[in-house]
Design a protein around this motif. Sequence first.
Motif, PDB file in Angstrom:
ATOM      1  N   GLY A 133      37.930  34.203  40.608  1.00 33.91           N
ATOM      2  CA  GLY A 133      37.938  32.741  40.683  1.00 33.91           C
ATOM      3  C   GLY A 133      37.347  32.101  39.445  1.00 33.91           C
ATOM      4  N   HIS A 134      36.266  32.675  38.934  1.00 36.48           N
ATOM      5  CA  HIS A 134      35.619  32.151  37.726  1.00 36.48           C
ATOM      6  C   HIS A 134      36.546  32.244  36.518  1.00 36.48           C
ATOM      7  CE1 HIS A 134      32.458  31.336  34.800  1.00 36.48           C
ATOM      8  NE2 HIS A 134      32.770  32.465  34.176  1.00 36.48           N
ATOM      9  N   ILE A 135      37.206  33.386  36.360  1.00 35.38           N
ATOM     10  CA  ILE A 135      38.116  33.573  35.224  1.00 35.38           C
ATOM     11  C   ILE A 135      39.288  32.587  35.299  1.00 35.38           C
ATOM     12  CG2 ILE A 135      39.745  35.174  34.136  1.00 35.38           C
ATOM     13  CD1 ILE A 135      37.882  37.454  35.094  1.00 35.38           C
ATOM     14  N   LEU A 136      39.882  32.469  36.474  1.00 36.08           N
ATOM     15  CA  LEU A 136      41.047  31.588  36.621  1.00 36.08           C
ATOM     16  C   LEU A 136      40.706  30.131  36.356  1.00 36.08           C
ATOM     17  CD1 LEU A 136      42.706  33.025  39.860  1.00 36.08           C
ATOM     18  CD2 LEU A 136      43.498  33.305  37.517  1.00 36.08           C
ATOM     19  N   ALA A 137      39.475  29.734  36.660  1.00 34.43           N
ATOM     20  CA  ALA A 137      39.099  28.321  36.558  1.00 34.43           C
ATOM     21  C   ALA A 137      38.694  27.902  35.153  1.00 34.43           C
ATOM     22  CB  ALA A 137      37.952  28.023  37.525  1.00 34.43           C
ATOM     23  N   LEU A 138      38.590  28.846  34.211  1.00 33.11           N
ATOM     24  CA  LEU A 138      38.198  28.485  32.846  1.00 33.11           C
ATOM     25  C   LEU A 138      39.291  27.652  32.171  1.00 33.11           C
ATOM     26  CD1 LEU A 138      36.622  31.808  31.520  1.00 33.11           C
ATOM     27  CD2 LEU A 138      35.427  29.693  32.099  1.00 33.11           C
ATOM     28  N   PRO A 139      38.895  26.686  31.340  1.00 32.63           N
ATOM     29  CA  PRO A 139      39.889  25.889  30.597  1.00 32.63           C
ATOM     30  C   PRO A 139      40.750  26.781  29.712  1.00 32.63           C
ATOM     31  CG  PRO A 139      37.707  24.898  30.447  1.00 32.63           C
ATOM     32  CD  PRO A 139      37.516  26.247  31.067  1.00 32.63           C
ATOM     33  N   GLN A 140      42.040  26.503  29.681  1.00 31.73           N
ATOM     34  CA  GLN A 140      42.945  27.280  28.856  1.00 31.73           C
ATOM     35  C   GLN A 140      43.235  26.527  27.555  1.00 31.73           C
ATOM     36  OE1 GLN A 140      46.284  28.958  31.028  1.00 31.73           O
ATOM     37  NE2 GLN A 140      45.202  28.683  32.974  1.00 31.73           N
ATOM     38  N   GLN A 141      43.706  27.274  26.576  1.00 29.52           N
ATOM     39  CA  GLN A 141      43.817  26.729  25.222  1.00 29.52           C
ATOM     40  C   GLN A 141      44.850  25.620  25.118  1.00 29.52           C
ATOM     41  OE1 GLN A 141      44.400  29.733  22.257  1.00 29.52           O
ATOM     42  NE2 GLN A 141      44.301  28.307  20.544  1.00 29.52           N
ATOM     43  N   TRP A 170      45.612  28.064  42.576  1.00 31.14           N
ATOM     44  CA  TRP A 170      45.331  29.439  42.974  1.00 31.14           C
ATOM     45  C   TRP A 170      44.369  29.445  44.153  1.00 31.14           C
ATOM     46  CZ3 TRP A 170      47.926  33.619  41.977  1.00 31.14           C
ATOM     47  CH2 TRP A 170      48.656  33.736  40.789  1.00 31.14           C
ATOM     48  N   VAL A 171      44.612  30.306  45.111  1.00 33.46           N
ATOM     49  CA  VAL A 171      43.708  30.515  46.240  1.00 33.46           C
ATOM     50  C   VAL A 171      43.277  31.980  46.223  1.00 33.46           C
ATOM     51  CG1 VAL A 171      43.437  30.475  48.741  1.00 33.46           C
ATOM     52  CG2 VAL A 171      44.810  28.712  47.603  1.00 33.46           C
ATOM     53  N   VAL A 172      41.980  32.208  46.082  1.00 35.59           N
ATOM     54  CA  VAL A 172      41.424  33.565  45.994  1.00 35.59           C
ATOM     55  C   VAL A 172      40.590  33.810  47.251  1.00 35.59           C
ATOM     56  CG1 VAL A 172      40.160  35.211  44.576  1.00 35.59           C
ATOM     57  CG2 VAL A 172      41.286  33.255  43.492  1.00 35.59           C
ATOM     58  N   LEU A 173      40.953  34.831  48.012  1.00 38.48           N
ATOM     59  CA  LEU A 173      40.338  35.073  49.312  1.00 38.48           C
ATOM     60  C   LEU A 173      39.711  36.458  49.379  1.00 38.48           C
ATOM     61  CD1 LEU A 173      43.244  33.751  51.565  1.00 38.48           C
ATOM     62  CD2 LEU A 173      41.139  32.526  50.981  1.00 38.48           C
ATOM     63  N   GLU A 174      38.450  36.513  49.773  1.00 34.83           N
ATOM     64  CA  GLU A 174      37.846  37.789  50.144  1.00 34.83           C
ATOM     65  C   GLU A 174      38.240  38.082  51.585  1.00 34.83           C
ATOM     66  OE1 GLU A 174      33.560  39.931  51.111  1.00 34.83           O
ATOM     67  OE2 GLU A 174      33.575  38.031  50.006  1.00 34.83           O
ATOM     68  N   LEU A 175      38.802  39.269  51.824  1.00 36.37           N
ATOM     69  CA  LEU A 175      39.342  39.609  53.143  1.00 36.37           C
ATOM     70  C   LEU A 175      38.657  40.862  53.682  1.00 36.37           C
ATOM     71  CD1 LEU A 175      43.119  39.002  52.328  1.00 36.37           C
ATOM     72  CD2 LEU A 175      41.567  37.466  53.553  1.00 36.37           C
ATOM     73  N   SER A 176      37.941  40.707  54.773  1.00 38.30           N
ATOM     74  CA  SER A 176      37.280  41.837  55.421  1.00 38.30           C
ATOM     75  C   SER A 176      38.286  42.625  56.249  1.00 38.30           C
ATOM     76  CB  SER A 176      36.148  41.341  56.312  1.00 38.30           C
ATOM     77  OG  SER A 176      36.680  40.651  57.440  1.00 38.30           O
ATOM     78  N   VAL A 290      46.647  35.276  33.122  1.00 41.32           N
ATOM     79  CA  VAL A 290      45.549  34.833  32.261  1.00 41.32           C
ATOM     80  C   VAL A 290      45.534  35.670  30.988  1.00 41.32           C
ATOM     81  CG1 VAL A 290      43.063  34.459  32.126  1.00 41.32           C
ATOM     82  CG2 VAL A 290      44.239  34.185  34.310  1.00 41.32           C
ATOM     83  N   ARG A 291      45.302  35.014  29.858  1.00 40.03           N
ATOM     84  CA  ARG A 291      45.271  35.701  28.565  1.00 40.03           C
ATOM     85  C   ARG A 291      44.023  36.570  28.433  1.00 40.03           C
ATOM     86  NH1 ARG A 291      45.207  30.635  26.939  1.00 40.03           N
ATOM     87  NH2 ARG A 291      43.380  31.108  25.637  1.00 40.03           N
ATOM     88  N   ASP A 292      44.108  37.595  27.568  1.00 40.36           N
ATOM     89  CA  ASP A 292      43.003  38.531  27.390  1.00 40.36           C
ATOM     90  C   ASP A 292      41.730  37.845  26.907  1.00 40.36           C
ATOM     91  OD1 ASP A 292      44.609  40.569  28.233  1.00 40.36           O
ATOM     92  OD2 ASP A 292      44.994  41.389  26.231  1.00 40.36           O
ATOM     93  N   ASP A 293      41.864  36.894  25.966  1.00 42.08           N
ATOM     94  CA  ASP A 293      40.663  36.252  25.443  1.00 42.08           C
ATOM     95  C   ASP A 293      39.973  35.407  26.507  1.00 42.08           C
ATOM     96  OD1 ASP A 293      42.828  34.458  25.421  1.00 42.08           O
ATOM     97  OD2 ASP A 293      41.953  33.253  23.828  1.00 42.08           O
TER      98      ASP A 293
END
Length: 451
Positions: A133-141, A170-176, A290-293
């Motif tokens: 979730g943190h990675i996806l939410a970062l501003p993109q270039q 995007w919806v990111v879910l932790e699933l037990s 998401v890009r590598d950088d």
Amino acid sequence: MHQLCDKRVVVMGLGRFGGGVGVTRYLVGEGADVLVTDTASEEQLRQSINELDDLSIDIRLGSHVTKDFTDADLVVINPAVDPQQNPYLQAAGDAGVAMTSEIRLLVDRLPERLRTIGVTGSAGKSTVTAMIGHILALPQQYEPAPRVHVGGNLGGSLLTDLDQIDACDWVVLELSSFMLQGLSEDQWSPHIAVITNIWPNHLDRHGTFEDYVQAKQAIVKYQSEDDCAVLRQQDINHFSSQLGHRLESEGVVLLGEPCDSSAGGPFASLCGHQRINAMIASNAASRAGVRDDQIQQGISTFIGLPHRLHRVGIFGGIEFYNDSKATTPQSAIAAMESFSKQCLHVILGGYDKGVELKHLASCASSHCQSVYTVGATGPAIARLCEQQDGGAKVFCCGTLDRAVDQAIANANSGDIVLLSPGCASWDQFENYENRGSAFITAVRRSCCGDP
């Protein structure tokens, strides 16, 4: 999709920490006539009840009543309740009452399955979920960052945010495993399925490791050819029958071990199991486009979650780590192996989930200077440690306070005291968060004189 307006809906399990609050608010907002029922007392549930004060609902506390369930149109089940063993749910089923859960209501109403990422595993799934979730939410270039919604087992319900979730989010879910059992009834799997690891866990509920694995398999079981699965090579045998010929396609990402920190690279600053979590999250984010950088930026700026190998501080030259979220033997082993041998003092033990503890004791005996056991499994872990040839001193302490005091008395400057129980907390604490907070309080009391 269940129609909710003017329906009599029973929410089974409010929860002491608000697990049923979100779904209750959502149901009322949809026009349902809601009854919340929980076996806990009003005093125990005061915080959760206060969050529902503004709603017109019925609340029954202290016990369940069969008629509430058999007269309902729909029952919403807390994931902690086993439908196969609960007489009230069996009565509801016999009466033909429909049953669902918060997570099943959510995924049934999400606007776009192709923008879902589901994360499961025996350990590390909360961290990997939050990291993705943190990675996806970062501003993109070249374009604005997509909106990202993180939920499921990790935190509060996303049902109350449904009106803010668009098809491009995007919806990111932790699933037990408990959540996945219900989702299997709906034949639902996420677009990107992420599996951190599979070890024996929750055998007190599932009965056998095979049944536990079967519950986890739902995360990939209903995927299509256009979906993606990210998992480690070591776990492939548990999912090969569900993935089938897709194993040979680009839609399945099989991961080995991350490079050692001495080899450099984006994970060089991370310790053992943190590198593994970062590797898994990175590959899932890459599959999401998401890009590598951006991924590397996300990994380097991710702070982490509380009670997960969290550095409490250094007091009197002794370094303290809180890893209360380590509720399985394997996660505790990974934590111990993150530190140098012979300077480590570890606190182990807690609620008995019926899993094998011999490997945990073996690692602790060989990797630690001293072992301090607590809780229901404490005596068994102590006996197993004493049977090993590792040489660690073993102290059966019973309580966390005594374990902290004993560890501090034995530790020298430069040593590490680690709480990584390898067991659940329910025998002595309401949850792992309370246990971690109690550890921090005990450390500061013993080292700093804090009350």
